[in-house]
Scaffold this motif. Structure first.
Motif, PDB file in Angstrom:
ATOM      1  N   VAL A 298       0.834  -1.198   0.000  1.00  0.00           N
ATOM      2  CA  VAL A 298       0.000   0.000   0.000  1.00  0.00           C
ATOM      3  C   VAL A 298       0.869   1.248   0.000  1.00  0.00           C
ATOM      4  O   VAL A 298       0.639   2.192  -0.765  1.00  0.00           O
TER       5      VAL A 298
ATOM      6  N   LEU B 212     -11.329  -5.932   2.566  1.00  0.00           N
ATOM      7  CA  LEU B 212      -9.911  -5.698   2.362  1.00  0.00           C
ATOM      8  C   LEU B 212      -9.165  -6.357   3.516  1.00  0.00           C
ATOM      9  O   LEU B 212      -9.665  -6.395   4.643  1.00  0.00           O
TER      10      LEU B 212
ATOM     11  N   SER C 107      -5.154  -7.141   5.468  1.00  0.00           N
ATOM     12  CA  SER C 107      -3.742  -6.785   5.567  1.00  0.00           C
ATOM     13  C   SER C 107      -3.092  -7.606   6.665  1.00  0.00           C
ATOM     14  O   SER C 107      -3.730  -7.988   7.647  1.00  0.00           O
TER      15      SER C 107
ATOM     16  N   TYR D 126      -2.935   3.595   5.703  1.00  0.00           N
ATOM     17  CA  TYR D 126      -4.139   2.873   6.122  1.00  0.00           C
ATOM     18  C   TYR D 126      -5.388   3.607   5.636  1.00  0.00           C
ATOM     19  O   TYR D 126      -6.303   3.000   5.044  1.00  0.00           O
TER      20      TYR D 126
ATOM     21  N   PHE E 175      -5.854   3.386   1.883  1.00  0.00           N
ATOM     22  CA  PHE E 175      -6.407   2.077   1.516  1.00  0.00           C
ATOM     23  C   PHE E 175      -7.910   2.045   1.811  1.00  0.00           C
ATOM     24  O   PHE E 175      -8.713   1.592   0.982  1.00  0.00           O
TER      25      PHE E 175
ATOM     26  N   VAL F  31      -9.324   3.013  -1.914  1.00  0.00           N
ATOM     27  CA  VAL F  31      -9.619   1.690  -2.489  1.00  0.00           C
ATOM     28  C   VAL F  31     -10.986   1.202  -2.022  1.00  0.00           C
ATOM     29  O   VAL F  31     -11.807   0.761  -2.821  1.00  0.00           O
TER      30      VAL F  31
END
Length: 641
Positions: A361, A383, A385, A395, A398, A402
């Motif tokens: 990311v 999502l 991680s 963060y 993302f 996204v």
């Protein structure tokens, strides 16, 4: 106190795996379910795996036996099963046309396999392995990129009762050989190459060198990704031996605690550790975590950007298939031929669950929103991680750019030895940025102070207070090392090696590692591997490796080198030693810097103090130096910062 960035809604709770399990157990809230999972773990795990429809060749007589202590739990005592049957065979019987696997090559080639097709492919590969003399208990190295044959080989090896050793496709020959030798592998499954950023990576050359360094290896089974490299004696083409086999093969009944995988992880000292995982452990833990944390539902598609050599590769394949879903594999670089490659694959294949590391990311943030805006990401529902701690800016990028602020980030932390997560997020609770809203159901986790007492709102050691399925069955042929690594701090308690904190609301954060283990772009590696590689150079007397913050990788590596008499520091020599390290570990693990020093800080018993080196180099307080034999070495390192 930080506020959540995401809140539960019916889209995520209604019809979820967790809601179904709560109804099954007569529980009214997630908090009740978690409490039940750690207070009545046998009933919890039995209900969880029954809900998944797991099938046993012979029923177990007892869920858990801890008569040998929490270090050596026996799960599903007396039961027999085979992970490959639960991942493929049972679905092929009932849903043969359901999509099991999608693969995309960097060259845009795509392969799709239904459960029926995957069953035939795995059966043929299992027959091929037997024709090569591989049987129950034999070890087989999987030195492959993420291609369909990677999943097929792993499942086929497990199907016949053998044990696979996944090896990172970016490793140099010597790093691969270290693992093959420790496991005494008889066979390597590899490929002639794969695409990476538009170039052919000649994996077979590294596999051949690794085999030459591994006396136990008898032959190579080679996937012809390109077909332009002649094979040598002792090498056989995958298609030649696999495609000719019958399309049916038996599943070897395996006791619940029989091993199927040795996956290596590095500690702070010594050679890599072979963590032993068993048929009723890692695959079940992976499936449970995908169900309870990621809520992977039937018809959904999981893509975790990873490699088979890291835990998340086997985790993605075995977990998604055991749940009866679809796993997506990708061979190449995430930003080739352009920075929209990841997002184009999400759009093209309607991926619902996307897992990428904070490192990736951070690498994508500078390219902005335009590569994302060009693609339809509406299929995304989760999502994910893992691999390292977050920092706030990437963060939130993302989450907002996204995920459009609607898709939760399921942060997930555990390890190779855990078989999955200790901490995670569930979509039944609000999620705060960068952390975890729960310990994973079934994991009795706590933060302990220096006396081993649970604490809240204080940083301490992340620990697990009771056994769980997925917990490694020790280290391969090194039980004392296993006990010393995880069980030596507090009686009967697994101490994981991470600093953590849990607040009054039950939100967890990871503060960093309490040991010296490095995580470079989410890949766990021991400083001893860097140091051993550096010392192989004839000019090097000794070396020490430390992790330092890196804005993209999360953690980079700096190697400090003491030269032998008669050698003078120079840029040319630094490059040569760095190349030696790359030769051993691979380009992906290249150190950020290599610095020359006259001495390394050591205790009186000659232990190199990496903690002190790191603190001095980063300008931090190195703490008590009274145990040092040579405190002047600290000042020399501080001067290099």
């Amino acid at each position: 106190m930080a506020q959540p960035v995401w809140y539960p809604n019916e889209e995520y709770t209604r019809g979820s795996h967790l809601e179904t399990l709560m109804h099954r157990l007569g529980l009214g809230s997630y908090e009740e379910l978690y409490r039940y999972s750690v207070e009545q773990p046998e009933a919890f795990f039995e209900a969880t795996f029954e809900q998944m429809g797991l099938e046993w060749f012979r029923p177990y007589t007892r869920v858990l036996d801890t008569s040998q202590g929490p270090q050596w739990p026996q799960w599903f005592v007396g039961g027999q099963l085979n992970l490959a049957y639960n991942a493929v065979g049972r679905h092929a019987k009932t849903r043969p046309d359901a999509l099991a696997l999608i693969w995309e090559g960097e060259d845009s080639q795509v392969i799709r396999l239904s459960y029926g097709e995957l069953e035939v492919s795995v059966a043929r590969a299992a027959n091929a392995l037997k024709s090569l003399g591989i049987g129950k208990g034999d070890r087989v190295g999987i030195f492959l990129p993420m291609i369909p044959e990677t999943a097929i080989a792993a499942l086929a090896i497990a199907r016949i009762g053998a044990i696979f050793i996944p090896i990172f496709s970016g490793y140099a020959a010597e790093a691969a050989a270290t693992r093959l030798n420790d496991a005494e592998a008889r066979l390597i499954v590899t490929a002639d190459g794969f695409w990476r950023r538009g170039s052919k990576v000649r994996l077979l050359e590294a596999a051949r060198e690794a085999a030459a360094l591994s006396p136990s290896v008898e032959r190579l089974l080679v996937v012809r990704r390109f077909g332009d490299v002649p094979l040598k004696e002792g090498e056989v083409a995958w298609e030649q031996v696999v495609d000719a086999q019958p399309k049916e093969a038996p599943y070897e009944p395996m006791d619940s605690m029989d091993p199927f995988m040795l996956i290596y992880t590095s500690g702070t000292t010594g050679k890599p550790k072979g963590t032993v995982h068993y048929h009723a452990g890692f695959p079940l833990k992976a499936a449970q975590d995908m169900a309870h944390c990621f809520d992977l539902r039937q018809g959904e598609i999981l893509f975790w950007f990873t490699d088979m050599g890291w835990m998340m590769g086997p985790w993605a394949i075995l977990g998604a298939l055991t749940l009866g879903n679809t796993v997506f594999l990708y061979e190449g670089a995430p930003d080739f031929p352009d920075h929209g490659r990841l997002w184009s694959m999400v759009e093209r294949h309607r991926i619902t669950h996307l897992g990428i590391s904070p490192t990736l990311v951070r690498a994508l943030v500078p390219f902005g929103e335009e590569p994302i805006r060009r693609h339809d990401l509406s299929s995304l529902r989760m999502l994910g991680s893992t691999g390292e701690p977050w920092n706030l800016e990437p963060y939130l990028w993302f989450f907002h750019t996204v995920g459009k602020g609607r898709v939760p980030i399921i942060n997930y932390s555990g390890g190779t030895e855990v078989g999955g997560g200790i901490l995670g997020c569930v979509p039944f609770k609000p999620i705060k940025a960068m952390g975890f809203n729960t310990a994973v159901p079934g994991i009795r986790a706590a933060v302990l102070d220096a006396q081993g007492r649970p604490v809240v709102a204080e940083v301490g050691e992340l620990a697990v207070l009771a056994p769980w399925p997925g917990q490694t069955k020790g280290f391969w042929r090194a039980p004392e090392r296993y006990l010393g690594t995880y069980w030596s701090r507090f009686e009967g308690v697994w101490v994981h090696g991470d600093w953590a904190m849990v607040d009054e609301e039950g939100h967890w954060t990871i503060q960093g590692r309490s040991d010296d283990t490095l995580k470079v772009a989410g890949k766990r590696v021991g400083p001893a591997e860097y140091e051993s590689a550096a010392v192989e150079h004839p000019a090097v007397k000794e070396a020490a490796a430390i992790g330092v913050p890196h804005e993209v990788k999360g953690e980079g590596v700096v190697v400090f080198v003491v030269l032998k008499p008669g050698h003078t520091p120079s840029q040319e020599l630094a490059r040569a030693i760095t190349e030696q390290i790359v030769l051993r570990l691979g380009k992906a693990l290249k150190p950020e810097k290599l610095l020359f020093v006259g001495d390394l800080p050591k205790t009186r018993n000659a232990k190199v103090m990496r903690r002190v080196i790191r603190a001095a180099f980063l300008g931090q307080n190195p703490g008590d130096l009274s145990a040092l034999e040579n405190p002047q070495a600290v000042e020399a390192i501080r001067a290099l910062a």
